[in-house]
Design a protein around this motif. Structure first.
Motif, PDB file in Angstrom:
ATOM      1  N   ARG A 101       0.853  -1.200   0.000  1.00 23.76           N
ATOM      2  CA  ARG A 101       0.000   0.000   0.000  1.00 23.76           C
ATOM      3  C   ARG A 101       0.875   1.232   0.000  1.00 23.76           C
ATOM      4  O   ARG A 101       1.751   1.363   0.852  1.00 23.76           O
ATOM      5  CB  ARG A 101      -0.855   0.049   1.279  1.00 23.76           C
ATOM      6  CG  ARG A 101      -1.985  -0.868   1.290  1.00 23.76           C
ATOM      7  CD  ARG A 101      -3.020  -0.481   2.323  1.00 23.76           C
ATOM      8  NE  ARG A 101      -2.531  -0.064   3.631  1.00 23.76           N
ATOM      9  CZ  ARG A 101      -3.317   0.341   4.602  1.00 23.76           C
ATOM     10  NH1 ARG A 101      -4.630   0.395   4.414  1.00 23.76           N
ATOM     11  NH2 ARG A 101      -2.837   0.685   5.765  1.00 23.76           N
ATOM     12  N   MET A 130      -4.834  -9.269   6.586  1.00 25.65           N
ATOM     13  CA  MET A 130      -5.528  -8.004   6.831  1.00 25.65           C
ATOM     14  C   MET A 130      -6.364  -7.570   5.628  1.00 25.65           C
ATOM     15  O   MET A 130      -5.865  -7.465   4.511  1.00 25.65           O
ATOM     16  CB  MET A 130      -4.515  -6.891   7.125  1.00 25.65           C
ATOM     17  CG  MET A 130      -3.484  -7.220   8.181  1.00 25.65           C
ATOM     18  SD  MET A 130      -4.182  -7.827   9.711  1.00 25.65           S
ATOM     19  CE  MET A 130      -4.698  -6.318  10.487  1.00 25.65           C
ATOM     20  N   ALA A 132      -8.161  -4.288   4.966  1.00 28.18           N
ATOM     21  CA  ALA A 132      -8.367  -2.941   5.527  1.00 28.18           C
ATOM     22  C   ALA A 132      -9.258  -2.124   4.589  1.00 28.18           C
ATOM     23  O   ALA A 132     -10.482  -2.209   4.676  1.00 28.18           O
ATOM     24  CB  ALA A 132      -7.018  -2.289   5.789  1.00 28.18           C
ATOM     25  N   TYR A 190      -5.333   1.988   9.148  1.00 23.04           N
ATOM     26  CA  TYR A 190      -5.118   0.779   9.949  1.00 23.04           C
ATOM     27  C   TYR A 190      -6.440   0.321  10.563  1.00 23.04           C
ATOM     28  O   TYR A 190      -7.290   1.135  10.922  1.00 23.04           O
ATOM     29  CB  TYR A 190      -4.087   1.025  11.067  1.00 23.04           C
ATOM     30  CG  TYR A 190      -2.677   0.979  10.537  1.00 23.04           C
ATOM     31  CD1 TYR A 190      -1.977  -0.234  10.468  1.00 23.04           C
ATOM     32  CD2 TYR A 190      -2.057   2.122  10.065  1.00 23.04           C
ATOM     33  CE1 TYR A 190      -0.687  -0.296   9.950  1.00 23.04           C
ATOM     34  CE2 TYR A 190      -0.761   2.072   9.544  1.00 23.04           C
ATOM     35  CZ  TYR A 190      -0.095   0.858   9.491  1.00 23.04           C
ATOM     36  OH  TYR A 190       1.166   0.803   8.963  1.00 23.04           O
ATOM     37  N   GLY A 196      -2.139  -4.068  14.159  1.00 21.54           N
ATOM     38  CA  GLY A 196      -0.980  -3.300  13.678  1.00 21.54           C
ATOM     39  C   GLY A 196      -0.609  -3.715  12.264  1.00 21.54           C
ATOM     40  O   GLY A 196      -1.462  -4.182  11.506  1.00 21.54           O
ATOM     41  N   ALA A 198       0.715  -6.136   9.859  1.00 23.65           N
ATOM     42  CA  ALA A 198       0.908  -7.593   9.898  1.00 23.65           C
ATOM     43  C   ALA A 198       2.255  -8.001   9.314  1.00 23.65           C
ATOM     44  O   ALA A 198       2.944  -8.865   9.868  1.00 23.65           O
ATOM     45  CB  ALA A 198      -0.234  -8.285   9.146  1.00 23.65           C
ATOM     46  N   GLY A 199       2.654  -7.398   8.191  1.00 19.11           N
ATOM     47  CA  GLY A 199       3.928  -7.765   7.559  1.00 19.11           C
ATOM     48  C   GLY A 199       5.099  -7.471   8.477  1.00 19.11           C
ATOM     49  O   GLY A 199       6.001  -8.301   8.655  1.00 19.11           O
TER      50      GLY A 199
HETATM   51  N1  URA Z   1      -2.320  -3.440   6.800  1.00 17.52           N
HETATM   52  C1  URA Z   1      -1.930  -3.954   7.988  1.00 17.52           C
HETATM   53  O1  URA Z   1      -0.949  -4.715   8.037  1.00 17.52           O
HETATM   54  N2  URA Z   1      -2.636  -3.634   9.081  1.00 17.52           N
HETATM   55  C2  URA Z   1      -3.704  -2.820   9.038  1.00 17.52           C
HETATM   56  O2  URA Z   1      -4.319  -2.577  10.098  1.00 17.52           O
HETATM   57  C3  URA Z   1      -4.095  -2.292   7.799  1.00 17.52           C
HETATM   58  C4  URA Z   1      -3.385  -2.612   6.702  1.00 17.52           C
END
Ligand code: URA
Ligand code: PRP
Length: 206
Positions: A101, A130, A132, A190, A196, A198-199
């Motif tokens: 993103r 995730m 989002a 987020y 949080g 994730a990656g």
């Molecule tokens: N990507 C994430 O890793 N966490 C989020 O909360 C939103 C997008």
């Protein structure tokens, strides 16, 4: 259609990965275990075909899986779900799509794709912990359709209502599987309360 995959073991492990003090090792293990627990539900209605076999006792008519399964983790965080699912579906093939993103626009940028040849007739499961805004998943699904995929499921762990809506509008043919539907997105995109990035948590990059 949205399917909420809920089970006390999933809820317990989800609580572990939501905690901000959970470290990389425990985060990675629990994410994988949640994906493994979801595998049963996401494969519940997979098509079967009739086969004639011979047991040690008699011939009989029974069933086996009719279609190839292709898992497509969205890099990076989707990688954390692959092993949990292949434990249950060991013959699954794995394609990869790289998306990140843009921090300002929140729009997905594709940087990598490699798919198995059989996606046209396979059940394709897109994996990403995730969901989002839904931008990354939607762009991945659009790409997979352009490559010929017709039977697509989206398997995420935590989702926001905004992401679910985006997928339902852009891809009404795609079933969405989530373990938790959270409250909303914050101003930075987020998931709240979420877990949080994730990656970063999976790979220890921040
Ligand atoms: N990507 C994430 O890793 N966490 C989020 O909360 C939103 C997008
Ligand atoms: C995260 C996550 C999803 C995406 C979700 O990836 O793993 O792919 O954000 O957000 P969206 O629904 O608004 O598109 P990120 O872009 O942080 O890349 P990374 O996995 O490489 O860290």
């Amino acid at each position: 259609m949205l399917h909420l995959v809920q089970h006390p073991l999933i809820t317990h492990k989800l609580t572990q990965i939501r905690k901000k003090d959970t470290g990389t090792k425990d985060f990675r293990e629990a994410l994988d275990e949640i994906a493994g627990l979801m595998a049963y539900e996401i494969s519940r209605d997979l098509p079967l075909r009739e086969v004639e076999i011979e047991t040690p006792i008699a011939e009989c008519t029974t069933h086996e899986m009719a279609k190839n399964i292709v898992l497509v983790p969205i890099l990076r965080a989707g990688l954390g779900m692959v092993d949990g699912i292949t434990n249950l579906i060991p013959t699954a093939k794995v394609g990869h799509v790289g998306m990140y993103r843009d921090h300002e626009s929140l729009e997905p940028q594709e940087y990598y794709a490699k798919l198995p040849l059989c996606i046209t007739d396979a059940v394709v499961m897109v994996l990403d912990p995730m969901l989002a805004t839904g931008g990354s998943a939607s762009a991945t699904i659009t790409y997979l359709k352009e490559q010929g995929a017709t039977l697509i499921r989206l398997v995420c762990i935590v989702g926001a209502p905004e992401g679910v809506k985006r997928i339902e509008e852009a891809h009404p043919d795609v079933d969405i599987y989530l373990s938790a539907l959270d409250d909303k997105l914050n101003e930075k995109g987020y998931i709240v309360p979420g877990l949080g990035d994730a990656g970063d948590r999976l790979f220890g990059t921040r």
